[in-house]
Design an enzyme around this catalytic site. Structure first.
Site, PDB file in Angstrom:
ATOM      1  N   SER A   1       0.821  -1.209   0.000  1.00  0.00           N
ATOM      2  CA  SER A   1       0.000   0.000   0.000  1.00  0.00           C
ATOM      3  C   SER A   1       0.859   1.264   0.000  1.00  0.00           C
ATOM      4  CB  SER A   1      -0.931  -0.002   1.215  1.00  0.00           C
ATOM      5  OG  SER A   1      -1.632   1.216   1.318  1.00  0.00           O
ATOM      6  N   GLN A   2       1.781   1.372   0.950  1.00  0.00           N
ATOM      7  CA  GLN A   2       2.636   2.556   1.004  1.00  0.00           C
ATOM      8  C   GLN A   2       3.752   2.497  -0.033  1.00  0.00           C
ATOM      9  OE1 GLN A   2       2.463   5.409   2.687  1.00  0.00           O
ATOM     10  NE2 GLN A   2       0.613   4.889   3.816  1.00  0.00           N
TER      11      GLN A   2
ATOM     12  N   SER B   1       8.605 -12.400  -5.226  1.00  0.00           N
ATOM     13  CA  SER B   1       7.467 -11.581  -4.809  1.00  0.00           C
ATOM     14  C   SER B   1       6.489 -11.381  -5.962  1.00  0.00           C
ATOM     15  CB  SER B   1       7.945 -10.220  -4.303  1.00  0.00           C
ATOM     16  OG  SER B   1       6.852  -9.357  -4.075  1.00  0.00           O
TER      17      SER B   1
ATOM     18  N   HIS C   1       7.400   4.252   9.792  1.00  0.00           N
ATOM     19  CA  HIS C   1       6.909   3.976  11.150  1.00  0.00           C
ATOM     20  C   HIS C   1       8.133   3.687  12.005  1.00  0.00           C
ATOM     21  CE1 HIS C   1       4.611   2.645  14.527  1.00  0.00           C
ATOM     22  NE2 HIS C   1       4.758   1.350  14.315  1.00  0.00           N
TER      23      HIS C   1
ATOM     24  N   GLU D   1     -23.923   1.394  10.937  1.00  0.00           N
ATOM     25  CA  GLU D   1     -24.108   2.844  10.991  1.00  0.00           C
ATOM     26  C   GLU D   1     -22.909   3.583  11.586  1.00  0.00           C
ATOM     27  OE1 GLU D   1     -27.863   4.112  12.528  1.00  0.00           O
ATOM     28  OE2 GLU D   1     -28.990   2.647  11.362  1.00  0.00           O
TER      29      GLU D   1
ATOM     30  N   SER E   1     -29.570  13.840  15.125  1.00  0.00           N
ATOM     31  CA  SER E   1     -30.786  14.384  15.741  1.00  0.00           C
ATOM     32  C   SER E   1     -30.503  14.854  17.167  1.00  0.00           C
ATOM     33  CB  SER E   1     -31.874  13.311  15.771  1.00  0.00           C
ATOM     34  OG  SER E   1     -31.531  12.281  16.688  1.00  0.00           O
TER      35      SER E   1
END
Length: 330
Positions: free
Chosen positions: A26-27, A50, A107, A230, A251
């Site tokens: 992904s990165q 790979s 990271h 939700e 609400s």
């Protein structure tokens, strides 16, 4: 904390240098492609077997073995899973590092917990986009970028910080803003957030809410809709405008009920447990536990995965998601 933008970064600190991106997940794919399209000299380092080798080549990138990529490179970005970085560093990266090279991470886990201890003759930096790789890539192609963190752990050449800012600029990050931090702060806050809120706390809250309704006799389908489905609607409001945007958008009944009952769910006891989790991150207990788990072949993790997969919310969720035409089926 100060934010840095386009005028604060200069690609000249990367131009003319050989850049190796290790990994094409992904990165990895976002870093490699964005930097290449920013005019920089990039190759991708991967295992010869790979499945990503073909993908990288199809995207016009040169692909080498990890060892060859590091030997060729001036700057090496390690975008491999945390648990594999140490062994790959020892066997393929460390023997091929040269004086004055830059070792980069997205990271701080392995540097902060001393799983990787680079020689004193290299720069060690971090560039951490605060978005998944597909969004790093998409915003770049749209002429924008995502916010990034940078950090300098070791500055041998005197240009480590400038290189980190330049890398963030090459990703598109300086168009959104770049914040400077430390490996310690990035690692500890990232792990805590994952464990207490994002991946751990939220999952357990969802399951507990679902179980409470089902045990009270309500249909599993309704429990799923109210406690899992939700949640995305609410998280999107948080994401777009914080707590106030959420409260404004729901609400009055939901707002009042949430403000008066929420503190009864997340009590002082829960916060006390969060502090214990943070302490385990800070003192290295979690890191040791995770590393030991990996070295043992993930026995506990496999059991936990099986337990989660067998939870009733997963069964009813799969059935209900089949009714949702807008979801991508995989």
């Amino acid at each position: 904390m100060n934010a840095y933008y386009e005028q604060d970064a200069d690609l000249k600190y990367l131009q003319g240098k050989n850049i190796a991106v290790l990994g094409f997940g992904s990165q990895g794919h976002a870093h490699a492609l964005n930097l290449k399209e920013s005019g920089l000299n990039v190759c991708v380092g991967l295992r010869p077997d790979s499945s990503s080798c073909e993908k990288a080549r199809e995207n016009g990138l040169e692909v080498n073995t990890i060892a060859d990529a590091v030997a060729w490179a001036d700057i090496v970005m390690v975008l491999l899973p945390d648990q594999y970085q140490k062994s790959i560093y020892e066997s393929e990266i460390k023997p091929n590092l040269k004086e004055g090279n830059t070792l980069a991470f997205a990271h701080g886990f392995n540097i902060h917990y001393n799983q990787i201890v680079p020689p004193g003759t290299v720069n060690v930096i971090m560039i951490a986009p605060k978005s998944p790789g597909h969004l790093v890539r998409r915003t770049y192609t749209q002429g924008n970028g995502v916010p990034c963190l940078i950090a300098v752990h070791q500055d041998y050449t005197g240009e480590a910080r400038q290189q980190a800012l330049a890398w963030a600029k090459g990703l598109g990050g300086t168009k959104a803003g770049v914040i400077e931090t430390t490996f310690k702060n990035e690692t500890e806050t990232d792990l805590f957030g994952e464990q207490a809120v994002l991946c751990g706390g939220s999952a357990e809250l969802i399951k507990a809410g679902f179980e409470t309704l089902v045990e009270a006799g309500y249909p599993e389908e309704l429990a799923y809709f109210e406690c899992m489905h939700e949640l995305k609607l609410i998280v999107d409001l948080y994401y777009e405008g914080g707590l106030s945007r959420m409260n404004y958008s729901v609400s009055d009944t939901a707002e009042y009920g949430g403000m008066t009952r929420g503190p009864r769910v997340i009590t002082s006891d829960v916060k006390a447990e969060m502090k214990k989790i943070l302490e385990e991150v800070q003192d290295g207990r979690f890191a040791k536990e995770f590393i030991d788990e990996c070295n043992a072949g993930y026995p506990n993790m496999k059991k936990l995965r099986e337990s989660n997969a067998d939870h009733p919310i997963e069964k009813v969720g799969a059935k209900l998601r089949d009714m949702m035409s807008w979801l991508l089926k995989k």
